[in-house]
Every structure is written in C-alpha cells, then in structure tokens.
Write a protein that holds these residues in place. Sequence first.
Motif, PDB file in Angstrom:
ATOM      1  N   GLN A   1      -8.885 -13.821 -16.900  1.00 40.46           N
ATOM      2  CA  GLN A   1     -10.133 -13.445 -16.231  1.00 40.46           C
ATOM      3  C   GLN A   1      -9.912 -12.473 -15.072  1.00 40.46           C
ATOM      4  O   GLN A   1     -10.842 -11.799 -14.643  1.00 40.46           O
ATOM      5  N   GLN A   2      -8.689 -12.387 -14.586  1.00 37.65           N
ATOM      6  CA  GLN A   2      -8.404 -11.477 -13.473  1.00 37.65           C
ATOM      7  C   GLN A   2      -8.586 -10.013 -13.863  1.00 37.65           C
ATOM      8  O   GLN A   2      -8.877  -9.171 -13.018  1.00 37.65           O
ATOM      9  N   GLU A   3      -8.433  -9.716 -15.159  1.00 36.98           N
ATOM     10  CA  GLU A   3      -8.541  -8.335 -15.627  1.00 36.98           C
ATOM     11  C   GLU A   3      -9.643  -8.118 -16.659  1.00 36.98           C
ATOM     12  O   GLU A   3     -10.124  -6.995 -16.830  1.00 36.98           O
ATOM     13  N   ALA A   4     -10.032  -9.167 -17.347  1.00 38.41           N
ATOM     14  CA  ALA A   4     -11.055  -9.033 -18.391  1.00 38.41           C
ATOM     15  C   ALA A   4     -12.427  -8.775 -17.782  1.00 38.41           C
ATOM     16  O   ALA A   4     -12.691  -9.113 -16.633  1.00 38.41           O
ATOM     17  N   GLU A   5     -13.310  -8.184 -18.580  1.00 38.74           N
ATOM     18  CA  GLU A   5     -14.695  -8.006 -18.153  1.00 38.74           C
ATOM     19  C   GLU A   5     -15.400  -9.362 -18.118  1.00 38.74           C
ATOM     20  O   GLU A   5     -16.080  -9.700 -17.153  1.00 38.74           O
ATOM     21  N   HIS A   6     -15.230 -10.122 -19.202  1.00 34.68           N
ATOM     22  CA  HIS A   6     -15.817 -11.460 -19.268  1.00 34.68           C
ATOM     23  C   HIS A   6     -15.103 -12.248 -20.357  1.00 34.68           C
ATOM     24  O   HIS A   6     -14.602 -11.674 -21.323  1.00 34.68           O
ATOM     25  N   ILE A   7     -15.057 -13.569 -20.193  1.00 40.43           N
ATOM     26  CA  ILE A   7     -14.470 -14.453 -21.194  1.00 40.43           C
ATOM     27  C   ILE A   7     -15.470 -15.534 -21.562  1.00 40.43           C
ATOM     28  O   ILE A   7     -16.049 -16.180 -20.680  1.00 40.43           O
ATOM     29  N   THR A   8     -15.687 -15.717 -22.849  1.00 43.70           N
ATOM     30  CA  THR A   8     -16.377 -16.901 -23.349  1.00 43.70           C
ATOM     31  C   THR A   8     -15.296 -17.790 -23.932  1.00 43.70           C
ATOM     32  O   THR A   8     -14.660 -17.432 -24.928  1.00 43.70           O
ATOM     33  N   ALA A   9     -15.055 -18.915 -23.280  1.00 48.66           N
ATOM     34  CA  ALA A   9     -13.931 -19.785 -23.635  1.00 48.66           C
ATOM     35  C   ALA A   9     -14.462 -21.065 -24.261  1.00 48.66           C
ATOM     36  O   ALA A   9     -15.244 -21.790 -23.636  1.00 48.66           O
ATOM     37  N   ILE A  10     -14.047 -21.349 -25.493  1.00 43.72           N
ATOM     38  CA  ILE A  10     -14.572 -22.519 -26.191  1.00 43.72           C
ATOM     39  C   ILE A  10     -13.481 -23.541 -26.479  1.00 43.72           C
ATOM     40  O   ILE A  10     -12.306 -23.205 -26.636  1.00 43.72           O
TER      41      ILE A  10
ATOM     42  N   PHE B   1     -17.586 -21.337 -20.045  1.00 45.27           N
ATOM     43  CA  PHE B   1     -16.938 -22.377 -20.838  1.00 45.27           C
ATOM     44  C   PHE B   1     -17.984 -23.063 -21.710  1.00 45.27           C
ATOM     45  O   PHE B   1     -19.023 -23.505 -21.220  1.00 45.27           O
ATOM     46  N   LEU B   2     -17.684 -23.158 -23.015  1.00 46.68           N
ATOM     47  CA  LEU B   2     -18.624 -23.749 -23.961  1.00 46.68           C
ATOM     48  C   LEU B   2     -17.909 -24.695 -24.911  1.00 46.68           C
ATOM     49  O   LEU B   2     -16.746 -24.476 -25.260  1.00 46.68           O
ATOM     50  N   ARG B   3     -18.629 -25.725 -25.339  1.00 45.05           N
ATOM     51  CA  ARG B   3     -18.100 -26.571 -26.406  1.00 45.05           C
ATOM     52  C   ARG B   3     -18.340 -25.846 -27.724  1.00 45.05           C
ATOM     53  O   ARG B   3     -19.456 -25.408 -28.006  1.00 45.05           O
ATOM     54  N   GLY B   4     -17.302 -25.717 -28.513  1.00 48.94           N
ATOM     55  CA  GLY B   4     -17.432 -24.988 -29.767  1.00 48.94           C
ATOM     56  C   GLY B   4     -16.351 -25.366 -30.756  1.00 48.94           C
ATOM     57  O   GLY B   4     -15.328 -25.949 -30.400  1.00 48.94           O
ATOM     58  N   ASP B   5     -16.584 -25.014 -31.992  1.00 44.71           N
ATOM     59  CA  ASP B   5     -15.690 -25.327 -33.109  1.00 44.71           C
ATOM     60  C   ASP B   5     -14.972 -24.054 -33.536  1.00 44.71           C
ATOM     61  O   ASP B   5     -15.615 -23.060 -33.890  1.00 44.71           O
ATOM     62  N   ALA B   6     -13.654 -24.080 -33.517  1.00 46.09           N
ATOM     63  CA  ALA B   6     -12.866 -22.903 -33.877  1.00 46.09           C
ATOM     64  C   ALA B   6     -13.096 -22.448 -35.311  1.00 46.09           C
ATOM     65  O   ALA B   6     -12.834 -21.293 -35.651  1.00 46.09           O
ATOM     66  N   TYR B   7     -13.588 -23.333 -36.152  1.00 41.86           N
ATOM     67  CA  TYR B   7     -13.841 -22.987 -37.551  1.00 41.86           C
ATOM     68  C   TYR B   7     -15.304 -22.637 -37.813  1.00 41.86           C
ATOM     69  O   TYR B   7     -15.701 -22.429 -38.961  1.00 41.86           O
ATOM     70  N   ASN B   8     -16.099 -22.581 -36.743  1.00 41.15           N
ATOM     71  CA  ASN B   8     -17.519 -22.235 -36.895  1.00 41.15           C
ATOM     72  C   ASN B   8     -17.940 -21.356 -35.725  1.00 41.15           C
ATOM     73  O   ASN B   8     -18.697 -21.773 -34.845  1.00 41.15           O
ATOM     74  N   LEU B   9     -17.450 -20.128 -35.725  1.00 37.22           N
ATOM     75  CA  LEU B   9     -17.695 -19.220 -34.604  1.00 37.22           C
ATOM     76  C   LEU B   9     -19.064 -18.548 -34.672  1.00 37.22           C
ATOM     77  O   LEU B   9     -19.477 -17.905 -33.712  1.00 37.22           O
ATOM     78  N   GLU B  10     -19.763 -18.703 -35.786  1.00 31.90           N
ATOM     79  CA  GLU B  10     -21.082 -18.086 -35.904  1.00 31.90           C
ATOM     80  C   GLU B  10     -22.053 -18.608 -34.857  1.00 31.90           C
ATOM     81  O   GLU B  10     -22.987 -17.920 -34.450  1.00 31.90           O
TER      82      GLU B  10
END
Length: 213
Positions: A58-67, A89-98
Amino acid sequence: MKLYYSDRAKEYERVYFRDDPIRQQGQINIQGTMKEFFKNRNVLEIACGTGYWTQFVQQEAEHITAIDFSPEVLSIAKEKDIPSNKVTFLRGDAYNLESITGNFDAGLANFWFSHIPKARIQEFLKQLHFKLGEGSRIFMADNVYIRALGGTLIKKENDENTYKIRTLENGSKYEIIKNYYTETELRNIFGPYSNDLEVHYGQCFWWISYTTR
C-alpha cells in the motif's frame, strides 16, 4: 484450511519473525520487489490474511482491495495502521472473484498458491486473469521446500497434492494442503499466461512476476 487459518489468526504473523537471517533477507527482497512492481497500480490481493504483505504494498500502490475468507484474520488486518483510503479489506472467495467489485490492473497472492489443490490451479488462474484483464501485473510468492522445517511432508496414494500437519498453541492439529514447486514447474504453470515471466527461486522462498497476455 479455512478453519485452520481462522483458528491460527492470532499466531499467523509469527512465521515472519523467525531468527533466520536468510529468511529475513528473503522477506525484505520480496517487500522491495512488490512495492516497485505495484507502484501506482490498483491491486486485487487474494488471501491477504492479516494484511502483513498488504501493509508494504500500500505504500506505493494506488489502491488495494484485499480479500480473505476468514473474518478472524481480516479483523486483525483492519487493526493495522493502514490508511483506509489506500486499502479496502473484504471477505471474499479466491475461487469466486466475480463478486468483487472494482477495476484492477494488478493481482497479488502471497503464500496462497501452495494451498491450492493442483486440480484447481488452472481454474484459479483463468478466473483471476479474466477478472484483471490483459496487461495486468501479477505477483506471487511462496515457500521453497526445506526438509527440516514445518513438519513432515505427507504424500497420499492416488493424490497429486502433498500435506502437512500443523499444530497450534492450543494443541489443536490440522492437516492442510501444502504443495511445493520447482523452478521448472513454476515456469510450466505460469509461462503460458505471459511473455515476460520472471521467476526468482531462493533458499527459502520463490516469487514470480508477469504481465498478463
């Protein structure tokens, strides 16, 4: 696997503070490489855990959506001193990124690849690349197999995956998938998706970076 990481949440980051100069230098190298690689990028981070690697990117990125699937590790991640305008930060499934909303031009998955069943690798990579689109940057890092570290490697008949038994401080034991890869195997897996694949294979860690076709 999901239950293991939820139960392990409070112990999760101790692995990064082992008194081993080689491991520590490897982690520093990963941090530096990621920060440059993701500069000014909108990053989708898969299996972010407690946000250990997120805090550097995050120190260099524009933005991160971290799941992550585990509410327990996400709770710890949200307590870190990370600007809310830089990371979601979000709860999410690595096999369902849609189900994850946002426009991304980069993907990060550190110390997750070894936990993917080999039969699901292509499924995971194809949907990740579809989510990010052509010309996106991808970075992944994981462990190199070291015989004396992390317990005995378990192999099962008619099973292409390998496993390890992990014991938590409370004494509970979990059998988890832990697959290790050679440099050649990594090139064979990721090479078809990119023209600029770079593979670094160190004593403790490997990391790969590439731009999607």
